[in-house]
Scaffold this motif. Structure first.
Motif, mmCIF file in Angstrom:
data_model
loop_
_atom_site.group_PDB
_atom_site.id
_atom_site.type_symbol
_atom_site.label_atom_id
_atom_site.label_comp_id
_atom_site.label_asym_id
_atom_site.label_seq_id
_atom_site.Cartn_x
_atom_site.Cartn_y
_atom_site.Cartn_z
ATOM 1 N N GLY A 1 25.823 84.512 90.343
ATOM 2 C CA GLY A 1 25.289 84.983 89.084
ATOM 3 C C GLY A 1 23.788 85.154 89.027
ATOM 4 N N ARG A 2 23.085 84.864 90.122
ATOM 5 C CA ARG A 2 21.634 85.009 90.141
ATOM 6 C C ARG A 2 21.234 86.142 91.076
ATOM 7 N NH1 ARG A 2 19.226 79.263 91.647
ATOM 8 N NH2 ARG A 2 20.724 79.568 93.335
ATOM 9 N N VAL A 3 20.124 86.778 90.766
ATOM 10 C CA VAL A 3 19.611 87.854 91.600
ATOM 11 C C VAL A 3 19.108 87.274 92.921
ATOM 12 C CG1 VAL A 3 17.899 89.701 91.765
ATOM 13 C CG2 VAL A 3 18.975 89.199 89.568
ATOM 14 N N PHE A 4 19.466 87.910 94.030
ATOM 15 C CA PHE A 4 18.989 87.483 95.341
ATOM 16 C C PHE A 4 17.480 87.673 95.408
ATOM 17 C CE2 PHE A 4 18.323 89.002 99.882
ATOM 18 C CZ PHE A 4 18.170 87.724 100.393
ATOM 19 N N GLY A 5 16.755 86.621 95.821
ATOM 20 C CA GLY A 5 15.302 86.678 95.850
ATOM 21 C C GLY A 5 14.758 87.778 96.738
ATOM 22 N N GLY A 6 15.411 88.005 97.889
ATOM 23 C CA GLY A 6 14.950 89.060 98.782
ATOM 24 C C GLY A 6 15.001 90.429 98.143
ATOM 25 N N GLN A 7 15.975 90.631 97.237
ATOM 26 C CA GLN A 7 16.064 91.915 96.537
ATOM 27 C C GLN A 7 14.841 92.127 95.650
ATOM 28 O OE1 GLN A 7 19.442 92.774 93.656
ATOM 29 N NE2 GLN A 7 17.598 93.107 92.411
ATOM 30 N N VAL A 8 14.456 91.102 94.878
ATOM 31 C CA VAL A 8 13.307 91.236 93.976
ATOM 32 C C VAL A 8 12.014 91.408 94.785
ATOM 33 C CG1 VAL A 8 12.087 90.242 92.013
ATOM 34 C CG2 VAL A 8 14.510 89.776 92.328
ATOM 35 N N LEU A 9 11.899 90.707 95.909
ATOM 36 C CA LEU A 9 10.738 90.882 96.781
ATOM 37 C C LEU A 9 10.642 92.334 97.253
ATOM 38 C CD1 LEU A 9 10.918 87.737 99.105
ATOM 39 C CD2 LEU A 9 9.093 88.240 97.468
ATOM 40 N N ALA A 10 11.754 92.863 97.745
ATOM 41 C CA ALA A 10 11.759 94.223 98.275
ATOM 42 C C ALA A 10 11.457 95.238 97.178
ATOM 43 C CB ALA A 10 13.098 94.518 98.927
ATOM 44 N N GLN A 11 12.037 95.043 95.996
ATOM 45 C CA GLN A 11 11.766 95.959 94.898
ATOM 46 C C GLN A 11 10.298 95.903 94.466
ATOM 47 O OE1 GLN A 11 14.940 94.337 92.401
ATOM 48 N NE2 GLN A 11 15.886 96.371 92.312
ATOM 49 N N SER A 12 9.718 94.714 94.485
ATOM 50 C CA SER A 12 8.302 94.578 94.132
ATOM 51 C C SER A 12 7.418 95.289 95.147
ATOM 52 C CB SER A 12 7.927 93.094 94.033
ATOM 53 O OG SER A 12 8.649 92.447 93.002
ATOM 54 N N VAL A 13 7.802 95.207 96.420
ATOM 55 C CA VAL A 13 7.081 95.934 97.465
ATOM 56 C C VAL A 13 7.168 97.439 97.219
ATOM 57 C CG1 VAL A 13 7.108 96.525 99.926
ATOM 58 C CG2 VAL A 13 7.278 94.139 99.214
ATOM 59 N N VAL A 14 8.364 97.921 96.866
ATOM 60 C CA VAL A 14 8.540 99.349 96.584
ATOM 61 C C VAL A 14 7.684 99.771 95.400
ATOM 62 C CG1 VAL A 14 10.181 101.092 95.777
ATOM 63 C CG2 VAL A 14 10.849 99.498 97.575
ATOM 64 N N ALA A 15 7.704 98.968 94.330
ATOM 65 C CA ALA A 15 6.928 99.315 93.139
ATOM 66 C C ALA A 15 5.446 99.419 93.457
ATOM 67 C CB ALA A 15 7.176 98.279 92.046
ATOM 68 N N ALA A 16 4.918 98.425 94.161
ATOM 69 C CA ALA A 16 3.494 98.458 94.512
ATOM 70 C C ALA A 16 3.190 99.641 95.426
ATOM 71 C CB ALA A 16 3.099 97.145 95.184
ATOM 72 N N SER A 17 4.083 99.914 96.382
ATOM 73 C CA SER A 17 3.857 101.002 97.336
ATOM 74 C C SER A 17 3.833 102.358 96.652
ATOM 75 C CB SER A 17 4.949 100.983 98.419
ATOM 76 O OG SER A 17 4.948 99.768 99.141
ATOM 77 N N ARG A 18 4.573 102.504 95.551
ATOM 78 C CA ARG A 18 4.607 103.772 94.837
ATOM 79 C C ARG A 18 3.247 104.140 94.237
ATOM 80 N NH1 ARG A 18 9.618 105.131 92.361
ATOM 81 N NH2 ARG A 18 11.318 104.827 93.859
ATOM 82 N N THR A 19 2.351 103.163 94.105
ATOM 83 C CA THR A 19 1.046 103.420 93.502
ATOM 84 C C THR A 19 -0.050 103.582 94.554
ATOM 85 O OG1 THR A 19 0.373 101.089 93.299
ATOM 86 C CG2 THR A 19 1.760 101.996 91.544
ATOM 87 N N VAL A 20 0.350 103.587 95.832
ATOM 88 C CA VAL A 20 -0.598 103.722 96.942
ATOM 89 C C VAL A 20 -0.134 104.885 97.810
ATOM 90 C CG1 VAL A 20 -1.695 102.562 98.894
ATOM 91 C CG2 VAL A 20 -0.996 101.236 96.902
ATOM 92 N N GLY A 21 -1.034 105.647 98.348
ATOM 93 C CA GLY A 21 -0.658 106.763 99.196
ATOM 94 C C GLY A 21 0.041 106.325 100.468
ATOM 95 N N GLU A 22 0.829 107.232 101.051
ATOM 96 C CA GLU A 22 1.578 106.921 102.269
ATOM 97 C C GLU A 22 0.662 106.577 103.431
ATOM 98 O OE1 GLU A 22 4.167 110.119 103.154
ATOM 99 O OE2 GLU A 22 5.411 109.865 101.347
#
Length: 289
Positions: A35-56
């Motif tokens: 019933g809890r969100v896997f921590g690695g998922q939130v880490l990866a999503q946070s990385v994606v979110a931050a990366s979206r605001t920085v150029g490739e």
């Protein structure tokens, strides 16, 4: 949805278009039986979110995150990214993951323009067995009649194979604070390097605390075991594909006060060091109270 497409769907965050003091993204959670969100998922999503605001041209090279609250599977996660700094070579971002108006994870990440410089790396342990020669964890887990075991056997997007043997039911006679785990995605991943970096963060959270338990003969099935990740730090050194075999070399230098620290190094099959990881977690047993 199969586990790997489900992970990729979770990493495909929606840009809300909000541009106040922060960039706002949203994303779903993958189901899990506890019933809890896997921590690695939130880490990866946070990385994606931050990366979206920085150029490739500026890939992520490090992140430091704190797990603040358990995630709710039934509620989407909102990611607020603060563009803290953009310099000539480096960019810094702070990502806060929210549910119910409260932060569940806080992360700061740094990005760097690809550059040249001094180059060395700690060698991968010699004579590791090939992953194909090791038992598939799914085969063992499939024989255990428990919701979590069934989920680990079929619901995870990665194939995990322990060199020293898994610790789901027992840890074996040798009390050592180290182990090696081979892993790779259960299928072909997109060619986007940013997705592979995020997925590497996802997988890095799976087994990193196990050396602590192995040292003390504590298996996942130990009655009353309560464990939770407190923080997670990661450094990306070199590019890697997570749909090819990677060796996760792990050790725990210390445990005490209800907490344990584990360190990890992730290598390609040909011995290139691609990432380093550190995580502290709580480890509580009824007899230790």
């Amino acid at each position: 949805m199969e586990p790997l497409p489900a992970m990729l769907a979770a990493l495909n965050l929606v840009d809300t278009g909000a541009r106040t003091s922060e960039d706002i993204f949203t994303g779903p959670s993958q189901w899990s039986p506890h019933g809890r969100v896997f921590g690695g998922q939130v880490l990866a999503q946070s990385v994606v979110a931050a990366s979206r605001t920085v150029g490739e041209e500026r890939p992520i090279h490090s992140m430091h995150g704190y797990f603040l609250r358990p995630g709710d599977l039934e509620v989407p996660i909102t990611f607020a990214v603060d563009r803290i700094h953009d310099g000539r070579s480096f960019s810094t971002r702070r990502t806060q993951a929210y549910q119910h108006g409260l932060p569940i994870l806080s992360m700061i990440a740094s990005f760097q323009t690809v550059d040249e410089g001094l180059d060395h790396e700690k060698a991968m342990p010699a004579d590791l067995p090939d992953p194909e020669s090791l038992p598939d964890d799914r085969e063992l887990l499939a024989t255990i009649d428990h919701p979590m075991a069934r989920y680990w056997a079929t619901g995870r997007p990665f194939d995990l194979r322990h060199v020293e043997g898994p610790i789901y039911l027992e840890t074996g006679a040798e009390r050592v604070a180290h182990q090696v785990v081979w892993f790779r995605a259960k299928g072909r991943m997109p060619d986007d390097p940013a997705v592979h970096r995020a997925a590497l963060a996802y997988a890095s959270d799976y087994t990193i605390l196990e050396p602590i338990w192995r040292r003390h003969g504590v298996a996942w099935s130990t009655p009353g075991l309560k464990a939770a990740s407190l923080d997670h730090a990661m450094w990306w050194h070199r590019p890697a594909r997570v749909d090819e075999w990677l060796a996760y070399v792990q050790e725990s230098p210390s445990a005490g006060g209800g907490r344990g620290l584990s360190l990890g190094r992730i290598y390609t099959r040909n011995g290139r060091l691609v990432a380093s990881v550190a995580q502290e977690g709580t480890v509580r047993l009824p007899s230790a109270r």
